[in-house]
Design a protein around this motif. Structure first.
Motif, PDB file in Angstrom:
ATOM      1  N   LEU A  35     -44.199  26.459 -17.280  1.00 20.56           N
ATOM      2  CA  LEU A  35     -44.009  25.931 -18.607  1.00 20.56           C
ATOM      3  C   LEU A  35     -42.677  25.974 -18.831  1.00 20.56           C
ATOM      4  CD1 LEU A  35     -47.353  25.887 -20.791  1.00 20.56           C
ATOM      5  CD2 LEU A  35     -46.238  24.077 -19.235  1.00 20.56           C
ATOM      6  N   PHE A  36     -41.893  26.900 -18.019  1.00 22.02           N
ATOM      7  CA  PHE A  36     -40.558  27.411 -18.708  1.00 22.02           C
ATOM      8  C   PHE A  36     -39.527  27.257 -17.619  1.00 22.02           C
ATOM      9  CE2 PHE A  36     -43.821  30.191 -20.422  1.00 22.02           C
ATOM     10  CZ  PHE A  36     -43.957  29.788 -21.651  1.00 22.02           C
ATOM     11  N   PHE A  37     -38.393  27.338 -17.996  1.00 19.76           N
ATOM     12  CA  PHE A  37     -37.153  27.526 -17.009  1.00 19.76           C
ATOM     13  C   PHE A  37     -36.559  29.008 -16.859  1.00 19.76           C
ATOM     14  CE2 PHE A  37     -37.111  23.156 -18.492  1.00 19.76           C
ATOM     15  CZ  PHE A  37     -37.168  22.496 -17.252  1.00 19.76           C
ATOM     16  N   ARG A  38     -36.397  29.439 -15.743  1.00 20.01           N
ATOM     17  CA  ARG A  38     -35.641  30.966 -15.126  1.00 20.01           C
ATOM     18  C   ARG A  38     -34.503  30.497 -14.864  1.00 20.01           C
ATOM     19  NH1 ARG A  38     -34.733  33.583 -10.907  1.00 20.01           N
ATOM     20  NH2 ARG A  38     -35.109  35.844 -10.736  1.00 20.01           N
ATOM     21  N   LEU A  39     -33.278  31.011 -15.585  1.00 19.27           N
ATOM     22  CA  LEU A  39     -31.995  30.945 -15.462  1.00 19.27           C
ATOM     23  C   LEU A  39     -31.441  32.299 -15.034  1.00 19.27           C
ATOM     24  CD1 LEU A  39     -32.732  28.967 -17.924  1.00 19.27           C
ATOM     25  CD2 LEU A  39     -30.152  28.318 -18.056  1.00 19.27           C
ATOM     26  N   LYS A  82     -36.760  24.673 -22.905  1.00 17.91           N
ATOM     27  CA  LYS A  82     -36.049  23.436 -22.769  1.00 17.91           C
ATOM     28  C   LYS A  82     -34.664  24.031 -22.044  1.00 17.91           C
ATOM     29  CE  LYS A  82     -39.228  21.177 -25.096  1.00 17.91           C
ATOM     30  NZ  LYS A  82     -40.262  20.164 -24.347  1.00 17.91           N
ATOM     31  N   LEU A  83     -34.122  22.863 -21.329  1.00 24.92           N
ATOM     32  CA  LEU A  83     -32.742  23.112 -20.594  1.00 24.92           C
ATOM     33  C   LEU A  83     -31.973  21.860 -20.880  1.00 24.92           C
ATOM     34  CD1 LEU A  83     -30.913  24.612 -18.500  1.00 24.92           C
ATOM     35  CD2 LEU A  83     -32.223  23.055 -16.712  1.00 24.92           C
ATOM     36  N   LEU A  84     -30.714  22.051 -21.363  1.00 24.87           N
ATOM     37  CA  LEU A  84     -30.026  20.941 -21.842  1.00 24.87           C
ATOM     38  C   LEU A  84     -28.724  21.072 -20.677  1.00 24.87           C
ATOM     39  CD1 LEU A  84     -28.513  18.779 -23.473  1.00 24.87           C
ATOM     40  CD2 LEU A  84     -27.988  20.360 -24.896  1.00 24.87           C
ATOM     41  N   LEU A  85     -28.438  20.264 -20.125  1.00 26.14           N
ATOM     42  CA  LEU A  85     -27.344  20.404 -19.062  1.00 26.14           C
ATOM     43  C   LEU A  85     -26.163  19.422 -19.714  1.00 26.14           C
ATOM     44  CD1 LEU A  85     -29.286  18.753 -15.793  1.00 26.14           C
ATOM     45  CD2 LEU A  85     -28.837  21.361 -16.549  1.00 26.14           C
ATOM     46  N   ALA A  86     -24.986  20.380 -19.977  1.00 28.77           N
ATOM     47  CA  ALA A  86     -23.945  19.977 -20.639  1.00 28.77           C
ATOM     48  C   ALA A  86     -22.394  20.643 -19.748  1.00 28.77           C
ATOM     49  CB  ALA A  86     -23.837  20.161 -22.000  1.00 28.77           C
ATOM     50  N   ALA A  87     -22.743  20.859 -18.544  1.00 27.58           N
ATOM     51  CA  ALA A  87     -21.609  21.424 -17.756  1.00 27.58           C
ATOM     52  C   ALA A  87     -20.388  20.383 -17.613  1.00 27.58           C
ATOM     53  CB  ALA A  87     -22.021  21.939 -16.503  1.00 27.58           C
ATOM     54  N   GLY A  88     -20.732  18.929 -17.795  1.00 21.80           N
ATOM     55  CA  GLY A  88     -19.621  18.214 -17.578  1.00 21.80           C
ATOM     56  C   GLY A  88     -19.081  17.953 -16.133  1.00 21.80           C
ATOM     57  N   LYS A 109     -39.017  16.136 -17.177  1.00 22.45           N
ATOM     58  CA  LYS A 109     -39.558  16.670 -18.443  1.00 22.45           C
ATOM     59  C   LYS A 109     -38.968  17.978 -18.637  1.00 22.45           C
ATOM     60  CE  LYS A 109     -43.966  18.150 -20.768  1.00 22.45           C
ATOM     61  NZ  LYS A 109     -43.560  17.927 -22.034  1.00 22.45           N
ATOM     62  N   ASP A 110     -38.523  18.057 -20.026  1.00 23.86           N
ATOM     63  CA  ASP A 110     -37.896  19.382 -20.749  1.00 23.86           C
ATOM     64  C   ASP A 110     -36.464  19.682 -20.300  1.00 23.86           C
ATOM     65  OD1 ASP A 110     -40.403  19.713 -22.060  1.00 23.86           O
ATOM     66  OD2 ASP A 110     -41.124  20.993 -20.374  1.00 23.86           O
TER      67      ASP A 110
END
Length: 299
Positions: free
Chosen positions: A87-91, A103-109, A260-261
């Motif tokens: 259910l999670f993201f591993r960074l 949750k993961l938000l992609l904003a690297a441009g 999702k997420d």
């Protein structure tokens, strides 16, 4: 530590998302490798109350705003791996730190590839730019070059024409304009030169002329270029996010991608350089989407 949301990218989209999530009392981590695409730009325009702000100053003020909210952690590092684990993201950071987030938000441009013109990087951000809305006012009514190897050369010329009628189009050896398009430009007094560019001349980043391979030298006092844009980070593709026709990630009205997420905001979702105010607004919208979904899950 488990975060509600991890944001990859510290540009205006990621910064504004962090601000909104901080105000929503969400435990948020913002990863920023401190390599903004607009580092070559002296000033940023089009953001009300911040018109003409230097990019470094904009980031400083944004950091001050975000740091008022204790639930946001800013980390200056590069993310090298992102994967889903249940259910999670591993960074993973380049230093080896592991972070988990719901949750993961992609904003690297984006990253840009400029036309293959010798010396173009010496002028880029000083007298050659990519966004007429950002820098057209400063170049108004000057004799300008439009250097475009891509198929959207005609569109760029038409936009730049709003700021200057004295234009010369350079395709650098590419035949990317149709006969009809060249005819329409000719009727506006805009020549199209399809020879390859041998060099750019000028001092201290200020363009003075464009030299073609046949020896002709065309005096110009600045201009615009059409780079090729690609995603700055690969994580959306690795996670399976669908792309739109322009290469950006497909999102709904609140930044949700097809996975999702996973959310996307700013240039990452449109694959075109947007003004600060647009990218920031998209970051706000995506943050509201993140908080809405977290709220639904918590209830």
């Amino acid at each position: 530590m488990m975060f509600d949301c991890a944001i990859i990218g510290g540009g205006p989209a990621g910064l504004n998302a962090a601000l909104v999530l901080g105000r929503a009392r969400r435990n948020t981590v913002l990863f920023d490798n401190n390599r903004p695409r607009n580092v070559v730009t002296g000033e940023s325009h089009g953001f009300i109350t911040r018109d003409g702000v230097k990019p470094a100053e904009f980031r400083r003020i944004a950091h001050e705003d975000i740091d008022k909210y204790g639930t946001v952690r800013r980390v200056q590092t590069k993310i090298v791996d992102v994967r889903r684990e249940g259910l999670f993201f591993r960074l993973a950071t380049e230093e080896g730190e592991i972070v988990q987030a719901r949750k993961l938000l992609l904003a690297a441009g984006l990253k840009e590839t400029l036309p293959s013109v010798p010396g173009i990087h010496d002028f880029y951000g000083k007298s050659l730019f990519n966004c007429p809305y950002c820098d057209g006012w400063e170049l108004r009514d000057r004799p300008l070059a439009v250097i475009a190897e891509q198929e959207h050369a005609f569109h760029m010329v038409r936009v730049v024409y709003n700021w200057s009628r004295d234009l010369v189009v350079f395709t650098n050896g590419r035949f990317n304009l149709s006969a009809e398009e060249k005819s329409r430009l000719s009727r506006k007094g805009i020549p199209v030169l399809e020879q390859r560019i041998a060099s750019l001349r000028g001092q201290h980043g200020r363009l003075e002329s464009v030299v073609l391979e046949d020896g002709r030298e065309i005096r110009r006092a600045g201009g615009f270029v059409a780079p090729q844009w690609t995603q700055a980070a690969p994580f959306g593709d690795r996670l399976g996010c669908a792309r739109n026709g322009k290469g950006g990630y497909v999102t709904d009205g609140f930044g949700r991608t097809s996975v999702k997420d996973v959310y996307a905001a700013g240039d990452t979702s449109v694959v075109a350089p947007s003004q600060l105010i647009i990218a920031a607004a998209e970051g706000s919208r995506a943050a509201i989407g993140v908080n809405t979904d977290l709220t639904e899950e918590d209830f």
